[in-house]
Motif scaffolding. Structure first.
Motif, PDB file in Angstrom:
ATOM      1  N   LEU A  64      13.180  -8.651  30.227  1.00 29.25           N
ATOM      2  CA  LEU A  64      12.520  -7.373  30.524  1.00 29.25           C
ATOM      3  C   LEU A  64      12.313  -6.519  29.272  1.00 29.25           C
ATOM      4  CD1 LEU A  64      14.223  -6.394  33.895  1.00 29.25           C
ATOM      5  CD2 LEU A  64      12.091  -7.628  33.527  1.00 29.25           C
ATOM      6  N   LEU A  89       9.700  -3.760  28.973  1.00 30.89           N
ATOM      7  CA  LEU A  89       9.923  -2.413  29.499  1.00 30.89           C
ATOM      8  C   LEU A  89      10.425  -1.443  28.435  1.00 30.89           C
ATOM      9  CD1 LEU A  89      10.056  -4.183  32.216  1.00 30.89           C
ATOM     10  CD2 LEU A  89      11.434  -2.312  33.093  1.00 30.89           C
ATOM     11  N   TYR A 139       5.144 -10.706  40.252  1.00 27.65           N
ATOM     12  CA  TYR A 139       6.245  -9.758  40.103  1.00 27.65           C
ATOM     13  C   TYR A 139       6.291  -8.772  41.268  1.00 27.65           C
ATOM     14  CZ  TYR A 139       2.818  -6.345  38.229  1.00 27.65           C
ATOM     15  OH  TYR A 139       1.762  -5.488  38.080  1.00 27.65           O
ATOM     16  N   ILE A 182      13.497  -5.255  40.009  1.00 26.31           N
ATOM     17  CA  ILE A 182      12.344  -6.071  39.618  1.00 26.31           C
ATOM     18  C   ILE A 182      12.650  -7.527  39.958  1.00 26.31           C
ATOM     19  CG2 ILE A 182      11.101  -7.043  37.620  1.00 26.31           C
ATOM     20  CD1 ILE A 182      11.050  -4.306  36.375  1.00 26.31           C
ATOM     21  N   LEU A 226      10.902 -11.330  39.396  1.00 25.32           N
ATOM     22  CA  LEU A 226       9.824 -12.093  38.763  1.00 25.32           C
ATOM     23  C   LEU A 226       9.879 -13.532  39.283  1.00 25.32           C
ATOM     24  CD1 LEU A 226      10.525 -10.876  35.109  1.00 25.32           C
ATOM     25  CD2 LEU A 226       8.798  -9.979  36.668  1.00 25.32           C
ATOM     26  N   THR A 239      13.148 -17.786  40.038  1.00 24.04           N
ATOM     27  CA  THR A 239      12.986 -16.331  40.016  1.00 24.04           C
ATOM     28  C   THR A 239      13.990 -15.678  39.079  1.00 24.04           C
ATOM     29  OG1 THR A 239      14.472 -16.087  41.888  1.00 24.04           O
ATOM     30  CG2 THR A 239      12.129 -16.187  42.387  1.00 24.04           C
ATOM     31  N   PHE A 240      13.602 -14.527  38.616  1.00 20.87           N
ATOM     32  CA  PHE A 240      14.467 -13.656  37.834  1.00 20.87           C
ATOM     33  C   PHE A 240      14.581 -12.356  38.616  1.00 20.87           C
ATOM     34  CE2 PHE A 240      14.988 -10.083  35.022  1.00 20.87           C
ATOM     35  CZ  PHE A 240      15.954 -10.479  34.127  1.00 20.87           C
TER      36      PHE A 240
END
Lengths: 290, 254
Positions: free
Chosen positions: A165, A168, A209, A224, A226, A236-237
């Protein structure tokens, strides 16, 4: 007999017409409030008339990204997990906790603890990016003036390092998000830990996302997810943000790395090609022979 | 004259029974092997993959393709080879003590060969399939985007000029770039992600106390501030990759 038949037919027709009219009016009654609610509050995606809805989702997303990018300093805790598809076909989840401190334009500190207990530290002070592993007593450092954006991009793209991330943390987050997003939808309004939240779902070319953004004056992401849709197994994250603090206490030494005694400097993998020629310049803290 | 057909029938029956027996053996061994493979816990699992990056873009990172899985794969395939050899040896010893006909031996050896071929081609197939799947899903994604674009609310295609920085947060792109650079300079190793043709093993860095991650207890040398570890004619150094600290094979520092 004829009159009987005609009257039956007439009655049947009447009933059919009445039913149709009633059905239509009921439908209208049902859809109208929904449409209104959707367009006014952006609370739900329904039916065709909600043309304005994606724009609402887009606005919510943009507001979040811009708010974050313009926040001069913040700290936040991040609990994330990600799936790794093993060669056996089994998906295994790993996790980590991150404590992130950002002080634009030059200060970044990320403390990481992996699920296996390993700890790492990533720091940037406007001049040098450092990654440090206390359990192994090693660190790597590279000079990269120019601010967090440059440093983070260099760290990921050129050094091939990992910083989930990271996008961000950069001031280009709003532009990057808009550039990459090919589709965006409002999923629903939901509540996370008592906070009313917009649940958005977006798609980039390679990643789907989802992001949960709270209503109100501080639209900072709470969650979040992903999905790497093109990767085998579509892993997935998932990240859960907590303790957003927009006025964290910041000390100068939080971003500058001071190697503890006995710590050895090693290279980034990306530096290996030039390692034999250039070596690592670290006269003070380079360890001797074992 | 009457006894001969009887003998032939008995021989055939015995052959069939033995064949079935050997097939059952093979099945049992296969299961055992699978169990062994599944039990490699305690660090045997790869921690790296597409989702580990936590990025808003993704390249073509393979499942479990990491430094950790590089060594894991290599040791697993070695184990597979060893067990295949053992199977062959066992089969041969049974055959030598057996008085059965040649058909059975041929069948058994063909079976072994088939197994070996299957196991060696399995990895290739998996990789190919994975690549095909990725290509297909990329195409599908592109098509569905084109198809869905006219619908309200979809973003227009990116119209920015800086495509050089596309997906800069994607660990895969960087790792490939590093791998290519490193191959050119050092020769013969892969960085983090082994390419399909690479057979070089990347060693995970050990706990700080020792050199357990290396194939030997190494001689340690410091040249220009860099610590090198020597095992025979091979040299290694520690470096940070996206999955942590690893030992990388490098050319001799002097």
């Amino acid at each position: 007999m004829k009159t009987n038949k005609q009257s039956i037919l007439r009655t049947a027709l009447c009933v059919a017409v009445m039913t149709t009219i009633l059905g239509c009016s009921e439908k209208a009654a049902v859809t109208q409030p929904d449409t209104l609610a959707a367009s006014e509050a952006g609370s739900r995606t329904v039916a065709k008339p909600a043309v304005a809805e994606p724009a609402v989702a887009k606005d919510i997303l943009k507001r979040m990204a811009e708010f974050l990018a313009k926040t001069p300093r913040f700290s936040v805790n991040l609990a994330d997990s990600y799936e790794v598809l093993q060669e056996s076909g089994q998906k295994i989840e790993f996790g980590e906790n991150r404590k992130i401190i950002v002080s634009r334009p030059n200060g970044l500190r990320v403390e990481v603890e992996h699920s296996d207990g390993e700890k790492h530290l990533v720091q940037y002070d406007g001049k040098e990016i450092t990654t440090f592993s206390p359990s192994q007593n090693v660190y790597a450092q590279v000079s990269k003036p120019g601010g967090i954006d440059n440093a983070v991009m260099y760290f990921l793209r050129d050094l091939g390092m990992r910083l989930p991330l990271a996008i961000l943390l950069t001031s280009r987050f709003p532009a990057e998000l808009e550039r990459r997003t090919q589709a965006l939808d409002y999923v629903e309004k939901t509540v996370i830990d008592g906070t009313p939240t917009h649940h958005l779902a977006g798609r980039t070319e390679t990643v789907d996302y989802q992001v949960w953004i709270p209503e109100g004056a501080q639209p900072l992401p709470l969650r979040i997810v992903l999905t790497y849709k093109n990767a085998v197994g579509q892993p997935t994250f998932r990240a859960q943000f907590s303790d957003w603090n927009l006025a964290p206490g910041i000390q100068d030494n939080q971003f500058t790395f001071t190697p503890p005694e006995g710590t050895r400097k090693i290279a980034f993998l990306a530096q290996l090609p030039n390692l034999a020629r250039e070596g690592i310049t670290n006269p003070e803290h380079t360890g001797g022979q074992k | 004259m009457n006894t001969k057909p009887y003998l032939i029938v008995t021989a055939i029956a015995a052959t069939i029974v033995l064949l079935i027996g050997s097939v059952n053996d093979a099945v049992a061994r296969g299961r055992g092997g699978g169990g062994g493979g599944g039990s490699r816990g305690g660090g045997g699992y790869s921690r790296s993959g597409a989702a580990a990056s936590g990025s808003f873009s993704s390249g073509s990172m393979r499942a479990g393709s990491s430094a950790a899985s590089a060594s894991g794969t290599s040791s697993r395939s070695q184990a597979a080879q060893t067990s295949a050899t053992n199977r062959a040896a066992a089969q041969q010893s049974r055959q030598s003590t057996s008085t059965e006909n040649q058909a059975q031996r041929q069948s058994a050896s063909a079976q072994n060969q088939a197994q070996r071929q299957q196991s060696s081609s399995q990895n290739v197939e998996t990789r190919q399939q994975a690549a095909t799947n990725r290509a297909q899903s990329r195409q599908q994604a592109a098509q569905s985007y084109q198809g869905a674009y006219p619908a309200g609310g979809y973003y227009p295609a990116p119209a920015y000029g800086y495509y050089d920085d596309d997906n800069w947060d994607d660990g895969e792109v960087a790792a490939v770039a590093i791998g290519a650079a490193a191959l050119g300079a050092v020769g013969g190793y892969a960085a983090g992600q082994p390419s399909d043709t690479s057979t070089t093993t990347v060693y995970n860095a050990p706990p700080p106390s020792g050199s357990a991650g290396l194939p030997c207890t190494p001689n340690t040398t410091v040249v220009k501030g860099v610590t090198y570890y020597q095992c025979g004619s091979s040299w290694y150094t520690q470096a940070y990759g996206n999955s942590g600290v690893v030992y990388m094979p490098v050319s001799a520092p002097y």
